[in-house]
Design a protein around this motif. Structure first.
Motif, PDB file in Angstrom:
ATOM      1  N   LEU A  53       0.834  -1.206   0.000  1.00 23.26           N
ATOM      2  CA  LEU A  53       0.000   0.000   0.000  1.00 23.26           C
ATOM      3  C   LEU A  53       0.864   1.250   0.000  1.00 23.26           C
ATOM      4  O   LEU A  53       0.651   2.177  -0.779  1.00 23.26           O
ATOM      5  CB  LEU A  53      -0.912   0.009   1.227  1.00 23.26           C
ATOM      6  CG  LEU A  53      -2.187  -0.808   1.122  1.00 23.26           C
ATOM      7  CD1 LEU A  53      -2.894  -0.822   2.461  1.00 23.26           C
ATOM      8  CD2 LEU A  53      -3.091  -0.206   0.073  1.00 23.26           C
ATOM      9  N   SER A  70       2.892   1.833  -3.251  1.00 16.12           N
ATOM     10  CA  SER A  70       2.201   1.727  -4.533  1.00 16.12           C
ATOM     11  C   SER A  70       2.525   2.887  -5.475  1.00 16.12           C
ATOM     12  O   SER A  70       2.345   2.772  -6.673  1.00 16.12           O
ATOM     13  CB  SER A  70       0.700   1.649  -4.290  1.00 16.12           C
ATOM     14  OG  SER A  70       0.300   2.758  -3.535  1.00 16.12           O
ATOM     15  N   ALA A  86      -3.823   5.441  -0.640  1.00 17.61           N
ATOM     16  CA  ALA A  86      -3.250   4.119  -0.370  1.00 17.61           C
ATOM     17  C   ALA A  86      -2.231   4.210   0.761  1.00 17.61           C
ATOM     18  O   ALA A  86      -2.235   3.406   1.694  1.00 17.61           O
ATOM     19  CB  ALA A  86      -2.589   3.578  -1.629  1.00 17.61           C
ATOM     20  N   GLY A 102      -2.450   2.440   4.347  1.00 16.70           N
ATOM     21  CA  GLY A 102      -1.414   1.521   4.818  1.00 16.70           C
ATOM     22  C   GLY A 102      -0.851   1.952   6.152  1.00 16.70           C
ATOM     23  O   GLY A 102      -0.738   1.159   7.099  1.00 16.70           O
TER      24      GLY A 102
END
Lengths: 108, 673, 551, 287
Positions: free
Chosen positions: C92, C95, C489, C493
């Motif tokens: 995450l 990314s 993201a 995370g």
């Protein structure tokens, strides 16, 4: 007196000596040569020293594992060499030098 | 007896925790910000109500104290090691809970007015809620590890709140100092917990006490080390020599924080911890005397420093250290009742003193320097008299709260000295009496300076708390108009003070039997040592009187003399300063500060004391502070020595790695051949 | 049936990751913009599938009972699960890494202007493929039962990371850290390879169970272990400790962590470290058939490494102004803490009768396994937050000044940083506290009082520099020279990591149990399955008090 | 014996240090002589203790000295030669000499593989890259080669390397007895259990039947009662390490893809492309 299977232990030690010297010289070269390519060549030489020891041990114990291990060591050496040389080329394109000391901006 | 209320008691820490989350959410939106105070007050008040509901359940049918273990959920359970989120409720816990949630509610109400307009309004109440959560967890913990959780939690909240005004570099430095000095103490505490587990295979109080009750009186050496390690933690948190340096600096935080955390509750955690684990401390013959000596030394040391300070909050800070020293003295002479009693009364009057100091500061725009204010009683009459009551209690004026509790400590000490023919305790008792005199003096020096005499004042630099903390010019929704004129604070702030003042005056009289029952019914009951005041026959007499009665007379006299001395030098004869100043105008110019001359009229008696105070202060700042900071200095040096190894050259690192490898292999081979 | 093929059936998670990696590489080169952006999803899916494989795999009976410190199967399942879980979070936060490369941006921009997509321009597919392959290598380290396999698995773990570091940022710093990491890593590889060779030479086999049998025979006949074996073991341990960045192989850590992009640094702080520790557990397992006296040199070696790692890491961290370097030094120090658990484990395995102490706090391996996850979560959160702040020069946040006032500028990131750092400090109720209790408790159990005192002292020292991070976030004027840009993201995370750090700290019982089961000695596996008595703890057992105080 | 090993390491360190390139006069010949004498002296010292039966053909043992001498001398040249190309070529010598030693040890397959893979494939890659770089560097900077000539901290490097060597030697001269339990399967057993079609073959031969009993197996292999080294290695590789083989394949894939990714990473033209990147990037964004 140790039971001799494949190789007398004192002869084994002789081969180990060669292996250890090649390993140590590789280490010395890695630590002292500033050319990145030669440095990596020296790690290959360390692997070579290990390979000599492994084959000697293989004969000593009269099994094949040592030699098989050397095949894998060879494979890894080849893989690392490919990557390392790629990286060295990249580094060279960036700074136009192969000097390892040129890459010491990060410190402290 | 139904256990419903005792089950509900498990919620006590979690209401403030919930409030912390809600206040945290309030931080994010300006509109929600005003909600923070009501939520926080409601949560703490609810916790107080729950405490009162649970209160009857810690006694059995005969009125003897019993304990309940109230299990909430599994926290740490590793093999045989168990440290659950569960609560140990006994009379001692109840005393502490009443103090924490009671004083906490009052301070929160006060702070709702005091902090109004501050940019960090919601942040403040979030941190206070979190603090109450941690503090209640600390006093309710049924095992050492949970206690440690609360212990670190209050330390963290204290850190966050001391550094609340983060744009003041001194506040940030003070926060850091508090945290680091506390870590030194916590280190000992953590090791003590480890060693306890190592030795007794449990960290749960109920099991621990059971084992300790059956322990042979001759404890092994590791067991004897445990109290000393724990003591280190207590000294750090409760600001005893030499780990007290953080507390005076901690006054950089908002005043309600000083009142709640750095006077009434958190700093007494060390006292609570020793009282809670008293059976452990009885295992070593040296532990309690050490506590007593350190406590007395701290009391004396801090009291002398308080004599020479000009900053109101700092005076109170040193006074807090000094009073904590009394509590440790009480613990050290195995008079846990007296120590906890003083903790209770001190919470009332010191919170009152700090909050009234906050009112003065609020009204004078941040001015805290004694030399810049005088005769404020006309401007703020309510505050004046509220603080007067607080000062009386602190000074140990007869029949105020501080009088009873301090007497109990001193009488028990003296009794231990006289019955045991121990010179040490007799000396400690005399030193304690002397500190009582100093306390009365510096307390009223402050009060007479601020409220008596001709009315004159200088406003402080801060034009109200709220405005000061808007460097970017953002104004907040809630804003209190600050006149540039001292004024009485509003009743939102004064109402809680009235309650505290009542406590400061009456708590001693009302509670001095009650507290004995409470402590004797808890784990803090001394098992091995001779019980000081209660339950045992009084062997010692003084002047043909019962020792306690004699001590009451003595300390009354001392308090009155102290107050009178202060009155003479700082109220009645204060004009002398100006006369001296006029006569020695040249000297004044040299000194370039008229206010030093103010002190010239101190007589031969007081001056040497004040001089010693200055010396101690210098010692404090230079030596002890330096010493404590050196502890942080050594690793720094170590790091500096190691740093050249990180010069950045690839092969330099290679050489380091290869050297390490070679040396390691060599060492291993040397073991062989 | 070939036993190796039996083994193959336990490798479904690895095969899933491998397949995922291949698909990632291909998809990254697609002409379709949608497909080309899919590798991160493919990676996520294959990680999830791998997790499913781990969860549903039947724990095979370990082939060699009593051979190792722990039952290999249980250990592998735990480690694979941990790698999948933390790997997902790492995915995450990582990314965006390949998208931030100017090369990728330019290639995409060229395509957007109607040009033909140049597949040579982007390296998204390869980045995520390497990500998966490295995780796959770390998983294989956990299942290794043979030195050859271990060697290959360690290389599979590290080779992709070299590429990831080199290509993580446009800066020369990334390449500098790559060359340092790679070259020193190759040297360390040669060292542990030499160690493996000597172990093979002394015992005649590369298989753990046969090595264990050799050591056991040696120990039973009362002979000293051959020096070749001890030297080999020492070289192997020291060489592998490069992966965990422990003294004396720690030198590279700070520079490499500083130069790589934040998410990749988080990756380096977790994945190779996990692989390294699992390898150490595997390597020391057979050696623990010896008795404590014979293994004393190795115990001392670990002791020295642990103490030096803690001290060096923490004292160097004190002097730093660069937060990434601070976290790198803290990573060295945390390796030292985890080595404490390893020492306890070796002591437990080599002292007769102490194995039952695994029931209590004495299980060092379990503590270590637990702490790996604890450390992974905390460090991940910290690096993720650092990766969200960029300076005016377009560089990642590095110094304390760069993150000044983060708590005010972006409260969520501030809280995540606070939780992560507090967990690293080991303050309750964060998971780091529980982990430390567990680690140090296991050492106490075996009498290593002084070691624990040094460790606790060190964690007190470390508080100073961790505090500086909190101070910078909360007690400093917001820095206008930096921008805070958070992608959902990364936020997710980091948030999950932070919540995990708190949740596991408050109620980490399940994970503790899992770690304990994973670390259960194979012999005791049957005993271990008995449920624990609830509530009533062990009564005071006098033999504990007798434990002699050791360094 | 330990002291002899320690002493040889120490003198060897001095010898290698003397041969290290440096700015002024390099006493490489003296160093080389000293090194050769050290190695020779050590061997002579050790030869006194040589046992009667060596485990390999006695007369062949002299080849050990030859190959080992070449390997060690070439290793020294690898690290002391100032020209990378020569260093690489000397490394080929190391590989060839160790291949010779492998032959002595009865590892024919490894000897051949070493020559082909290392001496052939890998070293050619090295030479290629060296050529690529040195050609470019030659024109780029005038003061090129300073870093070739001057080693980084040679004293420390040599000291550390030979310290490690001394410890390794001491350990090497105290080997444990060979582990009988680890002995490989005998050829007969392998033939009997694994290569089960082979006895059938031999049986067929004995009975005078045709040689087509086992399709695909060359006659030369089929009629042997013992196995070639290559056969044994092949069997061990595929029977003992099938997963390792797969893993090696994956690693080669990683290195292939990695090399491609690294090679196509774009680099900015500025020679010191450090933090200058940032400015360049902002300018590019502005456009």
């Amino acid at each position: 007196m140790p039971e001799t299977i494949g190789l007398h232990s004192f002869i084994l030690s002789h081969f180990l000596l060669t292996g250890a010297v090649v390993f140590a010289l590789g280490l010395v070269g890695f630590l002292s040569r500033r050319n990145l390519i030669v440095m990596f060549l020296c790690t290959e030489m360390m692997f070579q020293g290990v390979a000599i020891s492994l084959v000697a041990f293989s004969r000593y114990h009269a099994n094949d594992t040592g030699q098989t291990f050397v095949i894998f060591v060879l494979t890894i050496a080849a893989a690392e060499a490919a990557l390392a040389l790629g990286l060295v080329v990249l580094l060279f394109r960036r700074k136009r030098t192969l000097d390892a000391l040129a890459w010491s901006q990060l410190h402290g | 007896m139904d256990d419903r209320a005792i089950d509900i008691a498990r919620l006590i820490p979690w209401l403030p925790a919930l409030s912390a989350v809600v206040c945290g959410v309030c931080c994010t939106s300006r509109k929600l910000r005003v909600l923070a105070a009501p939520v926080c007050i409601a949560a703490i008040a609810a916790a107080f109500v729950l405490t009162l509901k649970a209160y009857p359940h810690v006694f059995d049918d005969h009125g003897h104290g019993v304990f309940h273990v109230s299990w909430l959920f599994t926290w740490i359970r590793v093999g045989g090691f168990t440290a659950d989120m569960s609560y140990y409720l006994d009379p001692l816990t109840m005393v502490m809970l009443i103090v924490v949630t009671g004083v906490g509610t009052l301070v929160a109400i006060y702070a709702a007015g005091y902090m109004a307009g501050d940019r960090g309004y919601a942040r403040f109440f979030a941190a206070v809620s979190l603090f109450i959560f941690a503090m209640t967890t600390l006093v309710m913990a049924d095992n050492l590890v949970l206690l440690y959780l609360g212990w670190e939690g209050v330390g963290l909240c204290s850190y966050l709140l001391i550094g609340f005004y983060y744009d003041k570099p001194s506040a940030v430095a003070a926060a850091k100092k508090a945290f680091i000095v506390n870590r030194i103490g916590d280190l000992g505490f953590a090791l003590g917990i480890f060693l306890t587990y190592h030795q007794f295979a449990t960290v749960q109080f109920s099991e621990l006490f059971q084992i300790l009750a059956t322990q042979p009186s001759e404890a092994s050496t590791p067991v004897q080390i445990i109290p000393f390690l724990l003591m280190l933690g207590a000294f750090g948190k409760s600001a005893q020599l030499p780990l007290y340096v953080w507390l005076p600096d901690a006054m950089e935080g908002p005043t309600p924080v000083s009142a709640l955390i750095h006077a009434a509750t958190m700093v007494t955690a060390g006292v609570y911890m020793i009282a809670r684990l008293f059976p452990l401390f009885e295992l070593s013959p040296y532990a309690l005397p050490t506590v007593a000596i350190v406590g007395t030394a701290t009391a004396l040391f801090a009291a002398t420093i308080a004599m020479c300070q000009y900053d109101i909050k700092r005076i109170y800070a040193y006074s807090t250290i000094s009073q904590l020293g009394y509590m440790f003295l009480g613990l050290g002479v195995a008079s846990t009742t007296a120590a906890v009693f003083h903790l209770l009364t001190h919470a009332f009057f010191k919170a009152l003193l700090f909050l009234t100091a906050g009112s003065v500061m609020h009204s004078l725009a941040g001015q805290l320097d004694l030399r810049h204010m005088s005769g404020m009683r006309r401007k703020m009459p309510v505050t004046c008299w509220l603080m007067f009551f607080g000062c009386l209690a602190l000074a140990g004026f007869p029949f105020t709260a501080g009088f009873y509790s301090k007497d109990m400590i001193l009488a028990d000490t003296l009794q231990k000295g006289l019955t045991g023919h121990s010179t040490l305790y007799t000396v400690l008792a005399v030193a304690g009496l002397f500190v009582a005199f100093l306390t009365a003096f510096y307390t009223f020096r402050l009060w007479f300076r601020v409220f008596m005499g001709p009315t004159k004042y200088e406003m402080g630099q801060e034009h109200g708390h709220g405005a000061d903390h808007h460097p970017d010019g953002v104004s907040s929704d809630i804003k209190v108009e600050h006149h540039h004129e001292p004024h009485e604070v509003n009743w939102l702030m004064n109402a809680p003070l009235l309650v505290l003042a009542a406590g400061a005056l009456l708590a001693g009289y009302l509670a001095h039997h009650w507290i004995g029952d409470m402590i004797q019914g808890s784990s803090a009951r001394p098992l091995r040592q001779a019980i000081g005041a209660h339950g045992a026959a009084h062997h010692a007499t003084l002047f043909g009187m019962d020792l306690h009665l004699a001590m009451m007379y003595i300390s009354s006299v001392i308090a009155v003399v102290g107050i009178a001395t202060a009155a003479y030098f700082h109220w009645l004869n204060r004009g002398a300063a100006d006369r001296v100043a006029a006569k020695w105008a040249g000297l004044v110019r040299v000194l370039a500060n008229k206010y030093y001359v103010d002190e010239l009229n101190d007589s031969v008696i007081v001056r040497p004391l004040r001089f010693i105070g200055y010396l101690c202060f210098v010692f404090d700042r230079l030596i002890i502070d330096g010493l404590v900071m050196t502890v942080g200095f050594v690793p720094r040096m170590f790091g500096l020595a190691l740093r050249p190894a990180q010069r950045g050259a690839l092969q330099g690192y290679g050489i380091g790695m290869a050297t390490g490898t070679a040396v390691v292999v060599l060492l291993v081979l040397m073991v062989y051949f | 049936m070939n036993p190796m093929l039996d083994k193959l059936s336990t490798l479904w998670p690895e095969m899933t990751l491998l397949a995922g990696a291949c698909v990632c590489m291909l998809a990254g080169l697609s002409g379709s913009a949608v497909v080309r952006r899919s590798p991160r999803w493919i990676a996520a899916v294959s990680l999830l599938l791998a997790g499913l494989c781990v969860a549903t795999s039947s724990v095979a009976e370990p082939r060699h009972t009593g051979a190792a410190l722990v039952g290999v199967a249980g250990l592998a399942v735990y480690v694979k699960m941990a790698i999948v879980a933390v790997g997902l979070l790492l995915l995450l936060i990582a990314s965006q890494v390949p998208d931030r490369l100017r090369q990728t941006q330019d290639a995409e921009a060229a395509t957007g202007r109607g040009g033909v997509f140049d597949p040579a321009g982007v390296m998204r597919g390869e980045f995520f493929a390497f990500f998966l392959l490295s995780l796959c290598g770390a998983m294989l380290c956990a299942g290794a039962e043979d030195l050859v396999w271990l060697f290959l698995a360690l290389e599979l773990t590290s080779l992709p990371t070299y590429v990831m570091v080199a290509t993580s940022r446009d800066r020369a710093g990334a390449q500098e850290s790559a060359v340092k990491y790679f070259f020193l890593g190759a040297m360390a590889a040669a060292v542990f390879l030499y160690g493996f060779a000597l172990i093979y030479g002394a015992t005649g086999s590369t298989q753990y169970d046969q090595i264990a049998a050799f050591v056991h025979a040696q120990s039973a006949s009362g002979q000293a272990l051959p020096p070749l074996f001890i030297v080999g073991l020492v070289l192997a341990v020291v060489g592998v400790s490069f992966k965990i960045a422990a003294v004396p192989m720690h030198f590279y850590a700070a520079d490499v962590y500083q130069g790589a992009a934040g998410p990749v640094t988080a990756f380096l702080a977790f994945v190779p470290k996990t692989a390294g520790f699992v390898s150490l557990i595997g390597l020391l397992g057979p050696a623990c058939q010896a008795n404590a006296e014979q293994l004393q040199p190795v115990i001392w070696l670990l002791w020295i490494m642990a103490v030096l790692s803690m001290t060096v890491g923490n004292t160097l961290g004190l002097l730093q102004h660069n937060v990434k370097r601070v976290l790198a030094y803290s990573s060295i120090a945390h390796s030292g803490y985890m080595l404490v658990g390893l020492i306890a484990a070796v002591a437990a395995a080599t002292t007769p009768g102490a194995v039952t102490a695994g029931e209590h706090l004495g299980n060092g391996v379990a503590a270590l396994l637990f702490y790996l996850v604890a450390y992974g979560l905390a460090t991940l959160g910290a690096f993720a937050v650092l990766g969200c702040v960029t300076t005016d020069q377009g560089d990642e946040a590095q110094t304390y000044d760069d993150i000044a006032g983060l708590g005010q500028r972006h409260p969520l990131l501030g809280v995540i940083m606070l939780i992560s750092v507090l967990s690293l400090v080991g303050l309750p109720p964060m998971v780091g506290f529980l982990g430390k209790i567990y680690l140090f408790g296991s050492a106490i159990q075996h009498g290593y009082i002084w070691l624990v005192i040094i460790a606790v002292l060190n964690s007190a020292i470390s508080a100073v520099y961790y505090l500086r991070i909190i101070g910078a976030c909360y007690f400093a004027k917001p820095n206008d020279q930096t921008q805070v840009a958070v992608s959902p993201a990364v936020q997710l995370g980091a948030l999950v990591a932070a919540v995990g750090a708190v949740m596991l700290g408050v109620a980490g019982g399940r994970l503790v149990d899992a770690a304990r089961d994973a670390a259960a000695p194979p012999d005791a596996a049957v005993v271990e399955t008995a449920p624990l008595p609830d509530g009533d703890a062990e009564s005071w057992s006098p033999q504990w008090a007798d434990t002699s105080v050791k360094w | 014996m330990h002291y002899a090993l320690y002493m040889a390491s120490a003198i060897g360190a001095v010898a290698v240090y003397m041969m290290m390139p440096r700015r002024g006069y390099t006493p490489s010949r003296i160093g080389g002589l000293l090194g050769a004498m050290t190695l020779g002296g050590l061997w002579l010292y050790l030869a006194k203790a040589l046992p009667a039966t060596l485990g390999i053909a006695d007369e062949a043992f002299v080849y050990y000295y030859i190959f080992s001498g070449i390997a060690i001398a070439s290793s020294v040249r690898v690290i002391t030669h100032t020209k990378p190309v020569y260093a690489a070529l000397w490394f080929v010598m190391v590989v060839l000499a160790s291949a010779g030693m492998f032959l002595l040890l009865g590892a024919e397959f490894m000897a051949m593989a070493m020559v082909i893979i290392y001496g052939g494939a890998i070293l050619v890659t090295y030479l290629f890259v060296i050529m690529l770089a040195s050609q470019d560097a030659g024109e780029a900077s005038g003061e090129k080669g300073d870093y070739e000539r001057l080693p980084y901290e040679p004293v420390a490097a040599v000291a550390v390397g030979f310290l490690l060597l001394a410890t390794l030697l001491v350990a090497s001269f105290n080997p444990a007895p060979a582990n009988p339990a680890a002995r490989g399967e005998s050829d007969e057993r392998i033939i009997a259990t694994v290569l089960t079609d082979r006895p059938a073959k031999r049986l067929a031969e004995h009975t005078g039947a045709g040689v087509e009993g086992a399709p695909g197996l060359p006659t030369a292999l089929a009629d042997r009662a013992s196995l070639y080294n290559t056969e044994r290695i092949g069997l061990d590789l595929f029977r003992g390490h099938p997963l390792g083989l797969e893993l090696a394949g994956v690693i080669l894939l990683v290195s292939l893809a990695g090399a491609v990714v690294i090679a196509r990473l774009r680099v900015d033209p500025q020679p010191d492309g450090g933090d200058g990147d940032a400015a360049g990037r902002l300018a590019a964004d502005a456009v």
